[in-house]
Design a protein around this motif. Sequence first.
Motif, PDB file in Angstrom:
ATOM      1  N   ARG A 188       0.810  -1.149   0.136  1.00 55.61           N
ATOM      2  CA  ARG A 188      -0.055   0.415   0.081  1.00 55.61           C
ATOM      3  C   ARG A 188       1.334   1.347   0.460  1.00 55.61           C
ATOM      4  O   ARG A 188       1.881   0.969   0.656  1.00 55.61           O
ATOM      5  CB  ARG A 188      -1.060  -0.218   1.104  1.00 55.61           C
ATOM      6  N   ASN A 189       0.635   2.170  -0.888  1.00 55.60           N
ATOM      7  CA  ASN A 189       1.393   2.845  -1.206  1.00 55.60           C
ATOM      8  C   ASN A 189       2.582   3.197  -1.311  1.00 55.60           C
ATOM      9  O   ASN A 189       3.536   2.999   0.139  1.00 55.60           O
ATOM     10  CB  ASN A 189       1.216   4.297   0.239  1.00 55.60           C
ATOM     11  N   GLU A 190       3.018   2.070  -1.417  1.00 55.84           N
ATOM     12  CA  GLU A 190       4.440   1.313  -1.908  1.00 55.84           C
ATOM     13  C   GLU A 190       5.139   0.869  -1.302  1.00 55.84           C
ATOM     14  O   GLU A 190       6.128  -0.076  -0.947  1.00 55.84           O
ATOM     15  CB  GLU A 190       5.436   2.546  -2.745  1.00 55.84           C
ATOM     16  N   GLN A 191       4.026   0.816   0.393  1.00 55.02           N
ATOM     17  CA  GLN A 191       5.797   0.025   1.448  1.00 55.02           C
ATOM     18  C   GLN A 191       4.120  -1.637   1.430  1.00 55.02           C
ATOM     19  O   GLN A 191       3.256  -1.852   1.344  1.00 55.02           O
ATOM     20  CB  GLN A 191       4.134   0.469   3.096  1.00 55.02           C
ATOM     21  N   LEU A 192       4.947  -2.112   2.245  1.00 55.56           N
ATOM     22  CA  LEU A 192       4.742  -3.716   2.160  1.00 55.56           C
ATOM     23  C   LEU A 192       3.265  -3.808   3.698  1.00 55.56           C
ATOM     24  O   LEU A 192       4.597  -2.849   4.343  1.00 55.56           O
ATOM     25  CB  LEU A 192       5.470  -4.930   2.478  1.00 55.56           C
ATOM     26  N   VAL A 193       2.409  -4.275   3.401  1.00 54.02           N
ATOM     27  CA  VAL A 193       2.178  -4.695   4.690  1.00 54.02           C
ATOM     28  C   VAL A 193       0.720  -5.607   5.343  1.00 54.02           C
ATOM     29  O   VAL A 193       1.313  -6.386   6.369  1.00 54.02           O
ATOM     30  CB  VAL A 193       0.229  -4.054   4.395  1.00 54.02           C
ATOM     31  N   ILE A 194       1.206  -6.723   3.685  1.00 55.92           N
ATOM     32  CA  ILE A 194       1.405  -8.193   4.326  1.00 55.92           C
ATOM     33  C   ILE A 194       2.398  -8.358   3.388  1.00 55.92           C
ATOM     34  O   ILE A 194       2.486  -9.088   2.393  1.00 55.92           O
ATOM     35  CB  ILE A 194      -0.161  -8.476   4.136  1.00 55.92           C
ATOM     36  N   SER A 195       3.664  -9.905   4.370  1.00 58.69           N
ATOM     37  CA  SER A 195       4.082 -10.347   3.625  1.00 58.69           C
ATOM     38  C   SER A 195       3.653 -11.667   2.721  1.00 58.69           C
ATOM     39  O   SER A 195       3.160 -12.615   3.940  1.00 58.69           O
ATOM     40  CB  SER A 195       5.412 -10.825   3.997  1.00 58.69           C
ATOM     41  N   GLU A 196       4.199 -12.047   2.089  1.00 58.93           N
ATOM     42  CA  GLU A 196       3.460 -13.172   1.405  1.00 58.93           C
ATOM     43  C   GLU A 196       4.250 -14.484   2.569  1.00 58.93           C
ATOM     44  O   GLU A 196       5.153 -14.451   3.303  1.00 58.93           O
ATOM     45  CB  GLU A 196       4.938 -13.943  -0.456  1.00 58.93           C
ATOM     46  N   GLY A 197       3.519 -15.462   2.208  1.00 61.06           N
ATOM     47  CA  GLY A 197       3.680 -16.565   3.076  1.00 61.06           C
ATOM     48  C   GLY A 197       2.344 -15.516   4.188  1.00 61.06           C
ATOM     49  O   GLY A 197       3.039 -17.038   5.143  1.00 61.06           O
ATOM     50  N   VAL A 198       3.024 -15.205   4.879  1.00 69.60           N
ATOM     51  CA  VAL A 198       1.772 -14.753   6.054  1.00 69.60           C
ATOM     52  C   VAL A 198      -0.038 -16.244   6.853  1.00 69.60           C
ATOM     53  O   VAL A 198      -0.199 -15.951   5.464  1.00 69.60           O
ATOM     54  CB  VAL A 198       1.338 -14.010   6.183  1.00 69.60           C
TER      55      VAL A 198
END
Length: 348
Positions: free
Chosen positions: A25-35
């Motif tokens: 979101r807005n170039e910021q990682l909010v939820i990572s892959e694998g969660v």
Amino acid sequence: MESEMHILETEKLQIGMTLGENIYRNEQLVISEGVTLNIRHIQMLKRMSIVQVKVLEKRSVKKAFPIKQEISEKYKSSVESFKKICYGVTIGNFVIYDEVKDCIDPLIRELETKPEMALKLWQIYTADFYTYEHSVKVCMLSILLSKWMNKPQVFIDEIGKVGLLHDIGKCNIPNEILNKPDVLTEEEFSVMKTHSTLGYVLLSSTKELDRNILKGVLHHHERFDGTGYPAKLSGKSIPEYARIVSVVDIFDAMTSNRIYREKMNPYKVFEIMSEGSSGALDSDISNFFLDKIKRSYLGELVLLNSGEVAKIHNVESGVHHRPIIELNGQIVDLSVNHSIEIKSLFIS
Ligand SMILES: [Fe+2]
Ligand SMILES: [Fe+2]
């Protein structure tokens, strides 16, 4: 274990699924892959208006636990009808008896032929419309429990109404309190506690509703040991409708997703309810209910704390939450083997 990538609509996401991509979101990682997705992740994705995401599914788990979302049409339409009744209440209308009947009668008929349907309801993802779905589920489970108790038809018709309407007073509780994601302050909790009296007063205007139904609604938060509200009644002085509905109400609340916590699997709920039922609940009713529910899970698959899959082999043991399971061809009695825990249950 092999994994498969799928693209799934956000609406269909379930708690416990593994996210297969990073969400920004807005170039910021909010939820990572694998969660492993929890209720907050799913709500966040919905709030961000993300329509679909990649999820990873482990092949063997997928085979063992098919995701069931076949929910009865009658259940869905009753939730919709009840939503309309609640909307009417929020704009100042009284509850119309025929609308209540129209909401419940199809469910009573459905339970005649498919009683097991009510036992599968805890698998439904509920978060946005908790009160509506909860009310319909409590209605169905109260009907089912009363049928198991061999109650006459009049009793079954009336308890269905207590179950459906027990939380109707919540329509007049401010949303900030009703949907607060944190623990309520003392003051907020005292407002929340007015819902049973508010419901009683509101329903008093619906002349066709029997007084016993109104009393069931008024007293559904009384506790057997006298610690409940609003009248601090105890033991058998609590009306029977209220004693039955409170058992089902607690079971459904614990097996549903809430805004502040994820649902518990029924075996965890069996454990908590059997410990607490001697005090707060009418233990004859709650033990009877838990016993019936646990018997309905015979032959179903469960996921263990070891990650292994087992089958419920025998439910005769006296401990509701520790059945005898079949694990890798061996019979294991969980009331003796305490190192194994049931983590989740999926009904076929
Ligand atoms: Fe309530
Ligand atoms: Fe409730």
